[in-house]
Motif scaffolding. Structure first.
Motif: not given
Length: 261
Positions: A1-7
Motif C-alpha cells: 500500500m502506497d501511503l502517499f496515495a491516501l487522500p
C-alpha cells in the motif's frame, strides 16, 4: 500500500509539489536548470527561520543542563543502587527547571515531516495527476531525484554523478563533525580536555552517532532531500556558534550552581 496515495497525504504531497514548482518558476529566469535546487534551499531556509525560537530555547536548555550538572551528579551518587528512583528524580529536576534532556533533538524532529515530503516529491514520477516536472531539474548535471545508493546499485555510474552525490554526503558529515565540536563548552575550536556534560564521552558518542545517521540518510535520499539536509546542518552549525556566544557554556555556570548548594 502506497501511503502517499491516501487522500490527505496525497493532498499534502500535491501542495508541496505546486509550491516547489512555483518557486522554481520564480527562480528560473536567473538560475535556469538550478532553479529547483534553489527552491529546495529557499524552503529549507524558511523552515529554519521559523524554528529560530526553538533554537533559542534549545540554547537556553543547554545552559540550564550545564548549570544542573553538579545536581545530576549528586542524584547519581544518591540513587546509584536504584535506577528507577534516579530516573524519577532526574526527570523531576528537569521538570522543575522547565527543560528536558531531549531539548537538543527538537529542531531535527520538527523538520522530519518536511524532509519526508521533499523526499516523496522527488521519488514520485507522477504527482497530482501529472508528470513530475521537478525530476527534470539538475544540480551540476545530476537530476534532483538521484540518490548515491541508487546510482551505485544501478550499474556503472558516471564519475561526475558520484562526485556530486558523494561530495554532498561528505559535506553533511563534515558539517556534522564541526557541529559536534561546537557543542563542546569551548565552542567549535574546543580541545578534547573540555569539561561539562556536553563534553562527556556519552554525549559526544550520541552527537557523533547523530552526525553519522544524518550522513547515512543523505546516501539514500534523493539529491534534493540531501540538499535540504546539507543546508539545515549548516544552519545548525552557524546558529549554534552564534547562540553559544549569547548563552555561553562555561565552567562559571557550574561554579555558580555549586556555590548555591
Amino acid at each position: 500500500m502506497d501511503l502517499f496515495a491516501l487522500p490527505p497525504v496525497a493532498a499534502v504531497l500535491g501542495g508541496a509539489y505546486h509550491a516547489l514548482m512555483g518557486l522554481t518558476h520564480l527562480f528560473a529566469p536567473a538560475l535556469g536548470a538550478g532553479a529547483a535546487a534553489a527552491a529546495v534551499v529557499a524552503v529549507t531556509l524558511a523552515v529554519r527561520a521559523a524554528l529560530i525560537p526553538v533554537g533559542i530555547s534549545q540554547a537556553r536548555a543547554e545552559r540550564t543542563r550545564m548549570r544542573l550538572a553538579p545536581r545530576i551528579a549528586e542524584l547519581q551518587r544518591r540513587h546509584r543502587a536504584d535506577p528507577e528512583a534516579l530516573q524519577r528524580a532526574t526527570m523531576q529536576l528537569y521538570a522543575d527547571e522547565g527543560t528536558t534532556p531531549l531539548a537538543g533533538c527538537l529542531p531535527m524532529l520538527l523538520q522530519a515531516p518536511v524532509v519526508g515530503v521533499i523526499y516523496a516529491v522527488f521519488v514520485h514520477a507522477e504527482i497530482a495527476g501529472g508528470t513530475n516536472a521537478l525530476l527534470g531539474h539538475t544540480v551540476f548535471g545530476v537530476p534532483l531525484g538521484t540518490s548515491l545508493v541508487g546510482v551505485l546499485s544501478g550499474g556503472a555510474p558516471g564519475v561526475a554523478t558520484v562526485a556530486v552525490l558523494g561530495g554532498l554526503v561528505l559535506a553533511v558529515a563534515l558539517v556534522g563533525e564541526l557541529t559536534r565540536r561546537a557543542a563542546l563548552p569551548g565552542g567549535a575550536l574546543a580541545v578534547p580536555s573540555a569539561t561539562g556534560p556536553a563534553a562527556a564521552p556519552g554525549m559526544q558518542r550520541a552527537l557523533g552517532a547523530l552526525q553519522f545517521v544524518t550522513a547515512a540518510v543523505a546516501c539514500f535520499v534523493p539529491l534534493a532531500a540531501g540538499l535540504y539536509l546539507l543546508v539545515t546542518v549548516t544552519w545548525t552549525l552557524v546558529q549554534r556558534i552564534l547562540l553559544r556566544r549569547r548563552f555561553p557554556l562555561d565552567t562559571g555556570t557550574v561554579a555558580v550552581e555549586r556555590g548555591r548548594r
